[in-house]
Design a protein around this motif. Structure first.
Motif, PDB file in Angstrom:
ATOM      1  N   LEU A 308     -25.291 -47.009  33.814  1.00 59.24           N
ATOM      2  CA  LEU A 308     -25.386 -45.589  34.101  1.00 59.24           C
ATOM      3  C   LEU A 308     -24.252 -45.168  35.031  1.00 59.24           C
ATOM      4  N   GLU A 309     -23.987 -45.970  36.039  1.00 62.31           N
ATOM      5  CA  GLU A 309     -22.887 -45.677  36.961  1.00 62.31           C
ATOM      6  C   GLU A 309     -21.556 -45.644  36.212  1.00 62.31           C
ATOM      7  N   GLU A 310     -21.359 -46.601  35.290  1.00 60.26           N
ATOM      8  CA  GLU A 310     -20.135 -46.620  34.498  1.00 60.26           C
ATOM      9  C   GLU A 310     -20.031 -45.374  33.627  1.00 60.26           C
ATOM     10  N   ASN A 311     -21.150 -44.933  33.062  1.00 57.20           N
ATOM     11  CA  ASN A 311     -21.134 -43.738  32.229  1.00 57.20           C
ATOM     12  C   ASN A 311     -20.781 -42.500  33.042  1.00 57.20           C
ATOM     13  N   LEU A 312     -21.268 -42.436  34.271  1.00 56.05           N
ATOM     14  CA  LEU A 312     -20.902 -41.320  35.138  1.00 56.05           C
ATOM     15  C   LEU A 312     -19.409 -41.343  35.449  1.00 56.05           C
ATOM     16  N   ARG A 313     -18.866 -42.522  35.613  1.00 60.39           N
ATOM     17  CA  ARG A 313     -17.438 -42.628  35.867  1.00 60.39           C
ATOM     18  C   ARG A 313     -16.648 -42.220  34.627  1.00 60.39           C
ATOM     19  N   LEU A 314     -17.137 -42.621  33.447  1.00 56.41           N
ATOM     20  CA  LEU A 314     -16.512 -42.176  32.208  1.00 56.41           C
ATOM     21  C   LEU A 314     -16.453 -40.650  32.168  1.00 56.41           C
ATOM     22  N   ALA A 315     -17.581 -40.011  32.463  1.00 59.46           N
ATOM     23  CA  ALA A 315     -17.643 -38.551  32.417  1.00 59.46           C
ATOM     24  C   ALA A 315     -16.667 -37.929  33.406  1.00 59.46           C
ATOM     25  N   ALA A 316     -16.585 -38.505  34.599  1.00 61.25           N
ATOM     26  CA  ALA A 316     -15.703 -37.953  35.624  1.00 61.25           C
ATOM     27  C   ALA A 316     -14.237 -38.092  35.244  1.00 61.25           C
ATOM     28  N   ASN A 317     -13.911 -39.101  34.451  1.00 65.16           N
ATOM     29  CA  ASN A 317     -12.535 -39.338  34.045  1.00 65.16           C
ATOM     30  C   ASN A 317     -12.207 -38.762  32.674  1.00 65.16           C
ATOM     31  N   SER A 318     -13.172 -38.135  32.035  1.00 66.64           N
ATOM     32  CA  SER A 318     -12.959 -37.622  30.684  1.00 66.64           C
ATOM     33  C   SER A 318     -12.266 -36.273  30.667  1.00 66.64           C
ATOM     34  N   GLY A 319     -12.375 -35.529  31.757  1.00 68.90           N
ATOM     35  CA  GLY A 319     -11.872 -34.168  31.777  1.00 68.90           C
ATOM     36  C   GLY A 319     -12.936 -33.139  31.460  1.00 68.90           C
ATOM     37  N   ALA A 320     -14.158 -33.587  31.139  1.00 68.34           N
ATOM     38  CA  ALA A 320     -15.254 -32.651  30.874  1.00 68.34           C
ATOM     39  C   ALA A 320     -15.618 -31.911  32.156  1.00 68.34           C
ATOM     40  N   THR A 321     -15.871 -30.619  32.040  1.00 74.92           N
ATOM     41  CA  THR A 321     -16.225 -29.825  33.208  1.00 74.92           C
ATOM     42  C   THR A 321     -17.732 -29.725  33.421  1.00 74.92           C
ATOM     43  N   ARG A 322     -18.518 -30.026  32.374  1.00 75.03           N
ATOM     44  CA  ARG A 322     -19.971 -30.054  32.512  1.00 75.03           C
ATOM     45  C   ARG A 322     -20.524 -31.214  31.685  1.00 75.03           C
ATOM     46  N   VAL A 323     -21.545 -31.880  32.236  1.00 75.32           N
ATOM     47  CA  VAL A 323     -22.109 -33.075  31.607  1.00 75.32           C
ATOM     48  C   VAL A 323     -23.625 -33.001  31.679  1.00 75.32           C
ATOM     49  N   TYR A 324     -24.291 -33.093  30.535  1.00 73.85           N
ATOM     50  CA  TYR A 324     -25.749 -33.117  30.465  1.00 73.85           C
ATOM     51  C   TYR A 324     -26.204 -34.550  30.204  1.00 73.85           C
ATOM     52  N   LEU A 325     -26.963 -35.109  31.127  1.00 70.63           N
ATOM     53  CA  LEU A 325     -27.457 -36.472  30.983  1.00 70.63           C
ATOM     54  C   LEU A 325     -28.602 -36.512  29.971  1.00 70.63           C
ATOM     55  N   TRP A 326     -28.648 -37.581  29.201  1.00 71.42           N
ATOM     56  CA  TRP A 326     -29.623 -37.759  28.129  1.00 71.42           C
ATOM     57  C   TRP A 326     -30.621 -38.825  28.560  1.00 71.42           C
ATOM     58  N   GLY A 327     -31.868 -38.413  28.872  1.00 65.90           N
ATOM     59  CA  GLY A 327     -32.854 -39.415  29.234  1.00 65.90           C
ATOM     60  C   GLY A 327     -33.811 -39.026  30.336  1.00 65.90           C
ATOM     61  N   ALA A 328     -33.841 -37.760  30.750  1.00 62.40           N
ATOM     62  CA  ALA A 328     -34.687 -37.362  31.881  1.00 62.40           C
ATOM     63  C   ALA A 328     -36.161 -37.648  31.603  1.00 62.40           C
ATOM     64  N   GLU A 329     -36.605 -37.463  30.366  1.00 59.54           N
ATOM     65  CA  GLU A 329     -38.002 -37.747  30.045  1.00 59.54           C
ATOM     66  C   GLU A 329     -38.303 -39.237  30.230  1.00 59.54           C
ATOM     67  N   TRP A 330     -37.343 -40.074  29.868  1.00 59.24           N
ATOM     68  CA  TRP A 330     -37.527 -41.523  29.981  1.00 59.24           C
ATOM     69  C   TRP A 330     -37.556 -41.958  31.441  1.00 59.24           C
ATOM     70  N   TRP A 331     -36.758 -41.318  32.294  1.00 53.39           N
ATOM     71  CA  TRP A 331     -36.812 -41.641  33.728  1.00 53.39           C
ATOM     72  C   TRP A 331     -38.222 -41.387  34.263  1.00 53.39           C
ATOM     73  N   TYR A 332     -38.782 -40.239  33.869  1.00 57.87           N
ATOM     74  CA  TYR A 332     -40.116 -39.894  34.362  1.00 57.87           C
ATOM     75  C   TYR A 332     -41.170 -40.814  33.761  1.00 57.87           C
ATOM     76  N   TYR A 333     -40.951 -41.236  32.525  1.00 57.39           N
ATOM     77  CA  TYR A 333     -41.862 -42.186  31.882  1.00 57.39           C
ATOM     78  C   TYR A 333     -41.871 -43.508  32.638  1.00 57.39           C
ATOM     79  N   GLN A 334     -40.731 -43.997  33.070  1.00 59.22           N
ATOM     80  CA  GLN A 334     -40.667 -45.231  33.846  1.00 59.22           C
ATOM     81  C   GLN A 334     -41.458 -45.089  35.148  1.00 59.22           C
ATOM     82  N   LEU A 335     -41.367 -43.915  35.751  1.00 58.61           N
ATOM     83  CA  LEU A 335     -42.080 -43.657  37.002  1.00 58.61           C
ATOM     84  C   LEU A 335     -43.588 -43.585  36.780  1.00 58.61           C
ATOM     85  N   GLU A 336     -44.020 -42.863  35.766  1.00 60.31           N
ATOM     86  CA  GLU A 336     -45.439 -42.631  35.540  1.00 60.31           C
ATOM     87  C   GLU A 336     -46.140 -43.822  34.890  1.00 60.31           C
ATOM     88  N   ALA A 337     -45.494 -44.442  33.913  1.00 59.60           N
ATOM     89  CA  ALA A 337     -46.146 -45.511  33.156  1.00 59.60           C
ATOM     90  C   ALA A 337     -46.094 -46.860  33.863  1.00 59.60           C
TER      91      ALA A 337
END
Length: 377
Positions: A308-337
């Motif tokens: 995940l950290e590497e992917n954030l670095r990819l995004a920061a070096n890509s030139g993209a001005t906005r980045v939407y992360l894919w997986g927020a539901e799964w993060w919450y699932y890990q917490l709840e389940a």
């Protein structure tokens, strides 16, 4: 000559899984800049994970305090019968976002987030006798219905304060991966939907079209840049190898050396055209062949906190001005389940405004995590 070409092809195919080891990321040579971060959200996916949709959604808004959100209009939900539109559920999502000054990128059209991607109403599929390998732009009735959906949606949310931009379709130039394999949108329908959005929206909000470039020579990004206000890419950095019998192996599309999709080049081209590059899906959840609801972290080879950290670095070096992360539901699932808060805490770090951008990129504080997952690189 033909035999040599076949041999070279087989050698190249054999080397693909090793490229992540043999060649560094192209973007390690690009200058970093901090994009705006957001998340994707789907009530359908939250329900599939066994979560309460509204509880999960409000946790993302209130606990993570995201300020950019990507939602989809599911055609089968909002037009349950011909010409009768029901936006009640989507109204609630957008109203809650507006109360918190969250900006929403709203996807409209035939294709939306999450499996099976295409969501035409059953009454339309039955009436039009939609077969496999069907292009929605090729049927006049289906196309008219799709354009009516886009028009009614834009009219309904014409002045909604949460809607900041429109996304026309989701990966419209790729066929779906659902049970009706081969369905596709068609370029003509995409262009007409863009026209409908621009004619209908009184505020002239940006139109976004996205793609998932699989390699450097994928030409679709140029077409998108010429027709939309924002060029967007969906970026998945590690997924199962296409051949199922090679279980346990993964391919890393952004570590294919000279074949890797060059996002920084796309970002420069967008900037020169007075437009922008966004990443509408940045992988932050597993992509596995098995049901991810049944997997422990040590059984997941496609993502961990370090990746995940590497992917954030990819995004920061890509030139993209906005980045939407894919997986927020799964993060919450890990917490709840499972009571595993590592992903949720990591997300808090990403969205915490007080953390310096350079710190987030170079020494981002990660929670304790298990050892490296299996798979190639």
């Amino acid at each position: 000559m033909a035999r040599r070409i076949v041999i070279l092809g087989l050698l190249a195919a054999a080397l693909v899984p090793l490229l992540p080891v043999l060649h560094p990321y192209w973007y390690e040579r690009e200058p970093a800049r901090r994009p705006e971060y957001g998340v994707n959200f789907s009530c359908r996916h939250a329900a599939w994970l066994g979560l309460d949709c509204r509880e999960t959604y409000l946790a993302i808004l209130d606990d993570l305090q995201v300020k950019h959100l990507r939602l989809s209009v599911y055609w089968s939900d909002v037009e349950p019968s011909p010409g009768r539109y029901d936006f009640e559920h989507l109204d609630w999502l957008l109203d809650e976002a507006a109360e918190r000054d969250v900006q929403v990128l709203l996807t409209v059209g035939v294709k939306a987030q999450r499996y099976p991607e295409f969501y035409p109403p059953e009454w339309l599929v039955s009436a039009a006798e939609v077969p496999a390998r069907f292009t929605f732009a090729e049927d006049a009735e289906v196309e008219a219905r799709a354009l009516a959906l886009v028009r009614h949606t834009v009219e309904h949310y014409a002045h909604h304060p949460a809607v900041a931009a429109w996304q026309v379709e989701n990966e419209p130039y790729l066929p779906n991966i659902g049970p009706e394999k081969g369905w596709s949108v068609g370029r003509d329908l995409v262009l007409r939907e863009i026209q409908v959005v621009r004619e209908t929206d009184p505020l002239g909000r940006p139109v976004v079209v996205n793609h998932a470039s699989h390699h450097r020579f994928d030409p679709y990004w140029r077409d998108i840049l010429a027709t939309a206000d924002v060029l967007a890419q969906n970026v998945y950095t590690r997924k199962p190898f296409p051949l199922s019998w090679l279980g346990g192996l993964y391919v890393s599309p952004y570590r294919l050396g000279p074949f890797t999709a060059d996002l920084s080049r796309q970002a420069r081209a967008a900037d020169q055209a007075g437009k922008a590059l966004w990443i509408t899906e940045l992988q932050a959840e597993p992509w596995e062949r098995a049901d991810v609801r049944l997997l422990r972290q040590e059984q997941i080879g496609s993502i961990d906190l370090r990746r995940l950290e590497e992917n954030l670095r990819l995004a920061a070096n890509s030139g993209a001005t906005r980045v939407y992360l894919w997986g927020a539901e799964w993060w919450y699932y890990q917490l709840e389940a499972f009571g595993d808060d590592r992903w949720w805490q990591a997300a808090r770090e990403i969205f915490a405004e007080e953390i310096d951008a350079a710190t987030r990129l170079d020494t981002w504080p990660l929670p304790a995590r298990p050892g490296p997952a299996g798979g190639v690189a």
